[in-house]
Scaffold this active site. Sequence first.
Site, PDB file in Angstrom:
ATOM      1  N   TYR A  89       0.605  -1.400   0.347  1.00  0.00           N
ATOM      2  CA  TYR A  89      -0.262   0.402  -0.454  1.00  0.00           C
ATOM      3  C   TYR A  89       0.952   1.179   0.189  1.00  0.00           C
ATOM      4  CZ  TYR A  89      -3.086   3.205   1.274  1.00  0.00           C
ATOM      5  OH  TYR A  89      -4.300   4.642   1.595  1.00  0.00           O
ATOM      6  N   ASP A 134       9.018   2.619   0.208  1.00  0.00           N
ATOM      7  CA  ASP A 134       8.271   3.233   0.825  1.00  0.00           C
ATOM      8  C   ASP A 134       8.041   2.887   1.980  1.00  0.00           C
ATOM      9  OD1 ASP A 134       5.959   3.692   2.000  1.00  0.00           O
ATOM     10  OD2 ASP A 134       4.023   3.207   0.609  1.00  0.00           O
ATOM     11  N   LYS A 192       4.355   8.452   8.932  1.00  0.00           N
ATOM     12  CA  LYS A 192       3.633   8.045  10.034  1.00  0.00           C
ATOM     13  C   LYS A 192       4.891   8.549  10.995  1.00  0.00           C
ATOM     14  CE  LYS A 192       0.657   4.909   7.930  1.00  0.00           C
ATOM     15  NZ  LYS A 192       1.294   4.469   7.098  1.00  0.00           N
TER      16      LYS A 192
HETATM   17  C1  LIG Z   1       0.217   4.623   5.818  1.00  0.00           C
HETATM   18  C2  LIG Z   1       1.093   4.349   4.436  1.00  0.00           C
HETATM   19  C3  LIG Z   1       0.727   5.258   3.726  1.00  0.00           C
HETATM   20  C4  LIG Z   1       0.250   6.427   3.542  1.00  0.00           C
HETATM   21  O1  LIG Z   1       0.427   7.206   3.993  1.00  0.00           O
HETATM   22  P1  LIG Z   1      -1.170   8.424   4.664  1.00  0.00           P
HETATM   23  O2  LIG Z   1      -0.223   9.350   5.712  1.00  0.00           O
HETATM   24  O3  LIG Z   1      -1.810   7.471   5.538  1.00  0.00           O
HETATM   25  O4  LIG Z   1      -1.188   8.861   2.966  1.00  0.00           O
HETATM   26  C5  LIG Z   1       2.129   4.793   2.204  1.00  0.00           C
HETATM   27  N1  LIG Z   1       2.845   3.904   2.081  1.00  0.00           N
HETATM   28  C6  LIG Z   1       2.616   2.756   3.445  1.00  0.00           C
HETATM   29  C7  LIG Z   1       3.505   1.519   3.072  1.00  0.00           C
HETATM   30  C8  LIG Z   1       1.540   3.055   4.694  1.00  0.00           C
HETATM   31  O5  LIG Z   1       2.071   2.535   5.557  1.00  0.00           O
END
Ligand SMILES: *Cc1c(COP(=O)(O)O)cnc(C)c1O
Length: 425
Positions: A142, A237, A265
């Site tokens: 994701y 990511d 995060k």
């Molecule tokens: C949470 C998440 C996102 C998106 O971040 P948001 O602040 O919710 O837009 C992207 N990549 C990963 C791996 C995530 O866990």
Amino acid sequence: MTKSSELFARAQKRIPGGVNSPVRAFRNVGGEPWFVARGEGARIWDVDGNEYVDYVGSWGPAILGHAPKVMVDAVRDAATRGLSFGISNPLEVEMAELICEWVPSIEKVRMVNSGTEATMSCVRLARAFTGRDKIIKFDGCYHGHADPLLVKSGSGALTHGHASSAGVPRAFADLTISLPFNNAELVKKAFQENKNQIAAVIVEAIPANAGLYFPRDNFLSALREECTRNGALLIFDEVITGFRVARGGAQEIYGVMPDLTALGKIIGGGLPVGAFGGRAEIMDQLSPDGSVYQAGTLSGNPLALAAGLTQLRELERINGWKLLEHLGLHLEELARAAIKDAKLDVTFHRLGSLFCLFFAAGPIHDLAGAQTSDLKMFTKFFWGCLKRGVYFAPSQFETGFISTSHTPGDIQRTGTVVRDVLAEL
Ligand SMILES: *Cc1c(COP(=O)(O)O)cnc(C)c1O
């Protein structure tokens, strides 16, 4: 009627689905979501006064637990000096220097307001830098909800993907190739079938959004090699893994250097933040120096950066990574013993403070494997734990988060709850 159900009834009238992010609606486990009143350390309380040990931690940001005094003080202090200016502030320089020092693949970095913005900006930058349009991603990873990344594999997966959300134009999905995680052969084939068309490969180096599983030997280094050989950029990511699995993130653990990294995060400590960075020659393509447009009214917000900087420095001061490994290992030992005694087909995965239980025999190393989990069993497990005061994510396809505020006593109690619930399944 509980206060939570009264609030949820009101929310459903005025907020789509009653929630501001879908997983909060509890659709994967049935029943109604509850409303949180406050948190302290590893504990959270709902609006009806029930107490839980929390293993969601705001889905990752709360690595020191809830409302740690150092962070609340830092945010309060920053707030008294102004909430936002839209003018450069000193904390932006401090954060950029800290990120570049801790993550050696990042030479320059820009702050944004969410992980979604970070990955979206990485993709645009990679397209501009390479002059190519297509990207490769992996099923089960994701990357937020930007159009190019809401794509899954379908027939003809090697050449184009299918939108995983309504409203994503077909033409966009055609430019994204989504492949099974951990299959380097298919990545190689996709590069061959799309010669000189792939701008980037984007990957969660440790996928933590379809449960939790790990890259097999050499998968990440194979991605690195394929990208280099084909003139494409490798984007990690690390929105979850950055600063959590190690000071330098998953790239430090696996020893693979991406060209660009998306962060989020933890670096906002619970306030809305993201960041993306990488090699200077790529980052210099951003405006105002370069021709790739990217901006943000609230980017580099002083409150968010005060929270994030304080959290990261505190994590280093207390050697949080060592503590988290210790707590994680303790939980793993208790969980494995309980699984063994319950004689159930459960696969337990953990790395540091991230963990996940699949109700399947395993081994699990991709989305298809994760989807073999028995979701009815997971649902019973979730509610059984919740009833006993332990809050795990309300979906099989999420990861558990331990914070430095979890005490050995919390872990012990969680182990007992997991044992009791598994024994009843
Ligand atoms: C949470 C998440 C996102 C998106 O971040 P948001 O602040 O919710 O837009 C992207 N990549 C990963 C791996 C995530 O866990």
